[in-house]
Design an enzyme around this catalytic site. Structure first.
Site, PDB file in Angstrom:
ATOM      1  N   ARG A   1       0.780  -1.178   0.045  1.00  0.00           N
ATOM      2  CA  ARG A   1      -0.079  -0.200   0.028  1.00  0.00           C
ATOM      3  C   ARG A   1       0.846   1.240   0.032  1.00  0.00           C
ATOM      4  O   ARG A   1       1.918   1.274   0.668  1.00  0.00           O
ATOM      5  CB  ARG A   1      -0.846   0.132   1.251  1.00  0.00           C
ATOM      6  CG  ARG A   1      -2.033  -0.938   1.176  1.00  0.00           C
ATOM      7  CD  ARG A   1      -2.976  -0.502   0.280  1.00  0.00           C
ATOM      8  NE  ARG A   1      -4.366  -1.401   0.048  1.00  0.00           N
ATOM      9  CZ  ARG A   1      -4.614  -2.347  -0.998  1.00  0.00           C
ATOM     10  NH1 ARG A   1      -3.447  -2.693  -1.807  1.00  0.00           N
ATOM     11  NH2 ARG A   1      -5.613  -3.124  -0.808  1.00  0.00           N
TER      12      ARG A   1
ATOM     13  N   GLU B   1      -3.867   7.313  -5.635  1.00  0.00           N
ATOM     14  CA  GLU B   1      -4.104   6.437  -6.897  1.00  0.00           C
ATOM     15  C   GLU B   1      -5.459   7.017  -7.374  1.00  0.00           C
ATOM     16  O   GLU B   1      -6.332   7.036  -6.585  1.00  0.00           O
ATOM     17  CB  GLU B   1      -4.132   5.023  -6.415  1.00  0.00           C
ATOM     18  CG  GLU B   1      -2.461   4.560  -6.238  1.00  0.00           C
ATOM     19  CD  GLU B   1      -2.616   3.066  -5.720  1.00  0.00           C
ATOM     20  OE1 GLU B   1      -3.655   2.387  -5.839  1.00  0.00           O
ATOM     21  OE2 GLU B   1      -1.692   2.884  -5.271  1.00  0.00           O
TER      22      GLU B   1
ATOM     23  N   HIS C   1      -0.531  -0.245  -9.989  1.00  0.00           N
ATOM     24  CA  HIS C   1      -1.337  -1.116  -9.021  1.00  0.00           C
ATOM     25  C   HIS C   1      -2.134  -2.424  -9.617  1.00  0.00           C
ATOM     26  O   HIS C   1      -3.287  -2.529  -9.802  1.00  0.00           O
ATOM     27  CB  HIS C   1      -2.439  -0.418  -8.288  1.00  0.00           C
ATOM     28  CG  HIS C   1      -2.957  -1.160  -7.069  1.00  0.00           C
ATOM     29  ND1 HIS C   1      -3.343  -0.238  -6.019  1.00  0.00           N
ATOM     30  CD2 HIS C   1      -2.993  -2.504  -6.393  1.00  0.00           C
ATOM     31  CE1 HIS C   1      -3.603  -1.182  -5.118  1.00  0.00           C
ATOM     32  NE2 HIS C   1      -3.071  -2.289  -5.238  1.00  0.00           N
TER      33      HIS C   1
END
Ligand code: DGY
Length: 347
Positions: free
Chosen positions: A265, A294, A312
């Protein structure tokens, strides 16, 4: 008086039966899905649920709540893009019985608020372990071996041979890799790193049993492990307890020339400190799949030559995303069928 009763047919599909004065009437369970799903998952949703489909875009919380009210949804299938905070949970009508997140991480969910509301919440552990560990190795190799720079050279039309001392990366064989968080994914990274001839160091809340440790060296204190790491990779949970775990002080504890990798994360990293360490050369390179913001990540990371960046995508294979979606639907079917969830966030 009418009431809903769930049962399963022979295929395991949840069927709701509405018992009325006129007798039982079959009803398909109603589901809201906040994001597009892989085709096999979408097919199962169409076959087993009554579900208005988001047309190629993400639903935000307001749209999801509107759909929930309009359809009297029984269940929600969400992903980590949707912030499922106390404010959203407070506005959920009572007919919603389960929210299944199609992710292993659940920082986007206010667990305390969900518990207090009596909502069942599930995630999708296990099924993405290998996939995320594979991608971590991609980040390690990409960062160590300057994949971004080499790729850029090729795409701009390589026309000059490099001398034997030019454009050199760092070798991974024989290096010490420090793994922060030795859960399923951390262990799977260790297994792969052993195959590449790396020495495994790890830190986490507790020491793993010898069968899992397999000769890896445990550090109770992250700060004691950092000076020993040639490569550092993060596999800890996000959230307030780990916010900015890697910051100016902790990056400074890594040896000069270390490689930093994060597939867990973005919140674990102070990106100002990371950028400074990459600019100064204290870090040789970074391989990143996750960011503080993000998708609007800090573009200074993209301007640095010594970063290898992915959007991601830790779980983004056909097999894994399908397995995650199916697992989330299994959880929903279990709860709507009157049973226990397979992957509850709490017991
Ligand atoms: C996960 O499953 O937690 C992935 O990071 C996607 O959010």
């Amino acid at each position: 008086m009418a009431h809903d009763r769930p049962f399963r047919n022979r295929a395991g599909t949840v069927i709701m039966v509405l018992t009325t004065l006129e007798g039982p009437a079959r009803m398909t369970p109603r589901l809201i899905v906040s994001r597009q799903m892989p085709a096999p998952v979408a097919d199962r949703i169409r076959a087993e649920f009554d579900c208005p489909w988001p047309e190629g875009r993400d639903m935000d919380a307001d749209e999801m709540l509107n759909q929930v009210r309009a359809t009297r949804a029984d269940a929600l299938l969400i992903t980590s893009h949707l912030k499922f905070g106390a404010d959203v949970i407070a506005r959920l009508p009572d007919h919603v019985r389960i929210a299944a997140t199609c992710s292993v991480g659940f920082e986007h969910i206010d667990v305390a608020a969900a518990r207090a509301r009596g909502l069942k919440v599930t995630n999708t552990p296990d099924v993405l372990t290998d996939c995320t560990a594979d991608l971590t190795l991609l980040l390690i190799l990409g960062a160590c071996r300057r994949a971004h720079e080499y790729d850029t050279i090729m795409r701009s039309g390589w026309r000059r041979g490099y001398g034997l001392g030019e454009m050199l990366g760092v070798q991974v064989a024989g290096k010490r890799i420090g793994i922060v968080g030795f859960g399923r994914i951390g262990q799977a990274v260790a297994q792969r790193a052993r195959g590449f001839g790396m020495r495994i160091l790890y830190t986490g809340p507790r020491r793993a049993p010898p069968a899992i440790e397999q000769g890896a060296t445990f550090f109770a204190d992250l700060r004691e492990m950092l000076p020993q790491c040639d490569i550092l990779t993060l596999h800890a949970r996000g959230g307030p307890a780990t916010a900015d775990l890697m910051n100016a002080d902790t990056f400074a504890l890594l040896p000069r020339g270390a490689v930093f990798v994060n597939a867990s994360r973005g919140g674990l990293v102070d990106e100002e400190a990371l950028i400074a360490a990459l600019q100064s050369g204290h870090l040789f390179a970074a391989g990143l799949d996750v960011y503080k913001n993000e998708p609007a990540f800090d573009l200074r990371l993209a301007a640095l030559p010594n970063t290898f960046l992915l959007p991601h995508m830790g779980s983004a294979t056909i097999e894994t995303r399908t397995a995650m979606g199916m697992r989330a639907l299994d959880n929903i079917a279990a709860v709507l069928g009157g049973g226990k969830p397979i992957d509850p966030l709490w017991t």
